[in-house]
Write an enzyme that holds these catalytic residues in place. Structure first.
Site, PDB file in Angstrom:
ATOM      1  N   TYR A 165      40.773  40.175  44.116  1.00  0.00           N
ATOM      2  CA  TYR A 165      40.177  40.790  42.917  1.00  0.00           C
ATOM      3  C   TYR A 165      41.245  41.310  41.967  1.00  0.00           C
ATOM      4  O   TYR A 165      42.167  42.043  42.360  1.00  0.00           O
ATOM      5  CB  TYR A 165      39.265  41.936  43.343  1.00  0.00           C
ATOM      6  CG  TYR A 165      38.360  42.462  42.249  1.00  0.00           C
ATOM      7  CD1 TYR A 165      37.174  41.814  41.936  1.00  0.00           C
ATOM      8  CD2 TYR A 165      38.680  43.611  41.535  1.00  0.00           C
ATOM      9  CE1 TYR A 165      36.332  42.293  40.949  1.00  0.00           C
ATOM     10  CE2 TYR A 165      37.843  44.109  40.549  1.00  0.00           C
ATOM     11  CZ  TYR A 165      36.668  43.443  40.253  1.00  0.00           C
ATOM     12  OH  TYR A 165      35.838  43.921  39.270  1.00  0.00           O
ATOM     13  N   SER A 224      40.252  38.948  50.695  1.00  0.00           N
ATOM     14  CA  SER A 224      39.417  39.837  49.888  1.00  0.00           C
ATOM     15  C   SER A 224      38.478  39.003  49.011  1.00  0.00           C
ATOM     16  O   SER A 224      37.668  38.237  49.522  1.00  0.00           O
ATOM     17  CB  SER A 224      40.296  40.786  49.083  1.00  0.00           C
ATOM     18  OG  SER A 224      39.536  41.836  48.545  1.00  0.00           O
TER      19      SER A 224
END
Length: 323
Positions: free
Chosen positions: A92, A186
């Protein structure tokens, strides 16, 4: 950070309460069909990364609605025969980075396609791909862009890009299309799960401390970014709780995992405050194919770090490089 999730015996058997939409398969089939209707071939342009043992190409390929997505293709210098390939997704806030970054898999003998992340690339690493789609009111970040409808939601676009990145890798003559692995940590781990489910005949998957999984639990127990973007939005838009839940269900890694049949090596960090272990286990337990998981007992969102990278190198080489 102290351990704050479910007791271990419950954690390892945790199943998500996310409700799968009845039209989940039709939604994604239609989305990908529309994207693939834009048949422009990917473009690969040689660049000088400054690395003498790795050849790097700037990549441009059509993503969601045919919108141009950037990437890098890294090959061991002097490659003449098709290689197994790792398609890598970024966490992210990050983008594809600079041309000399993200070259580990190429150094290990794999082709590597690193996908840029539309509308990101201003925090973790450099990105160049815009997100041209409009959005209604949204909290800072990308988690709530277009969240009022699954068709306008940001992650519909990004998941589509992730699948099309696999298509782009398969189109290169020095990539063996039968030996494609998907990998990322992630947010990249969440995209790895989605691509493994949707791209077709992926040979292996490496979801590392994956994000975008088990939204009902994640948005209930996590008080930090990026999940808290959804919480802040919901706190203001009190009348949209059902709408938010419905939209998120179309991109929940749990539902993608239930359709993923490639062998998978997961990682989970038991003290992870960003992607709590229960949310990772929700996806892991739903995974339809053969699977293994490595637990890192005392680690947060950094997961297993270099220790896990060593595990991945050994695991993937055994599966894609035998013979």
């Amino acid at each position: 950070m102290p351990y704050a999730d479910l007791p271990l015996d419950q954690l390892r058997g945790h199943l998500s309460e996310s409700v799968e939409p009845a039209d989940f398969d039709a939604f994604w089939a239609g989305t990908l069909s529309e994207a693939r209707a834009h048949g422009e071939p990917p473009a690969f342009t040689r660049v000088d990364s400054g690395l003498s043992l790795i050849e790097t190409y700037d990549v441009r390929f059509p993503g969601f609605k045919g919108q141009p997505i950037a990437g890098w293709l890294h090959l061991p210098a002097g490659t003449t025969q098709p290689l197994p390939c790792v398609v890598q997704y970024i966490g992210y806030g990050g983008g594809r980075g600079l041309a000399h970054e993200n070259t580990l898999w190429a150094a290990a003998g794999f082709a590597t396609l690193v996908m840029d992340t539309r509308g990101q690339g201003s925090h973790v690493s450099v990105g160049v791909t815009p997100d041209p789609e409009g959005s209604g009111p949204a909290y800072a970040g990308v988690m709530t862009r277009g969240i009022g409808d699954p068709h306008t939601y940001y992650y519909r676009r990004l998941v589509t890009d992730a699948v099309r990145a696999v298509d782009a890798a398969r189109a290169h003559p020095l990539v063996d299309p039968a030996r494609i692995a998907v990998a990322g940590a992630s947010q990249g781990g969440g995209l790895t799960i989605a691509a493994a489910a949707l791209a077709g005949d992926v040979a292996a998957a490496l979801p590392d401390v994956p994000f975008l999984c088990d939204f009902p639990r994640a948005t209930w127990i996590v008080d930090k970014a990026p999940y808290d973007e959804i919480v802040h939005y919901g706190a203001t838009h009190r009348d949209q709780a059902g709408t938010i839940a419905r939209t998120l269900s179309y991109v929940d890694g749990v539902h993608f995992a239930a359709r993923a049949t490639a062998p998978a090596l997961f990682s989970v960090a038991l003290m992870d405050p960003t992607c709590p272990p229960s949310t990772v286990y929700a996806a892991y337990n739903a995974w339809a194919g053969s699977k293994q998981v490595r637990e890192y007992r005392f680690n947060g969102h950094e997961g297993g770090g270099a220790f896990h990278t060593s595990e991945q190198l050994s695991w993937l080489s055994e599966r894609l490089c035998r013979g």
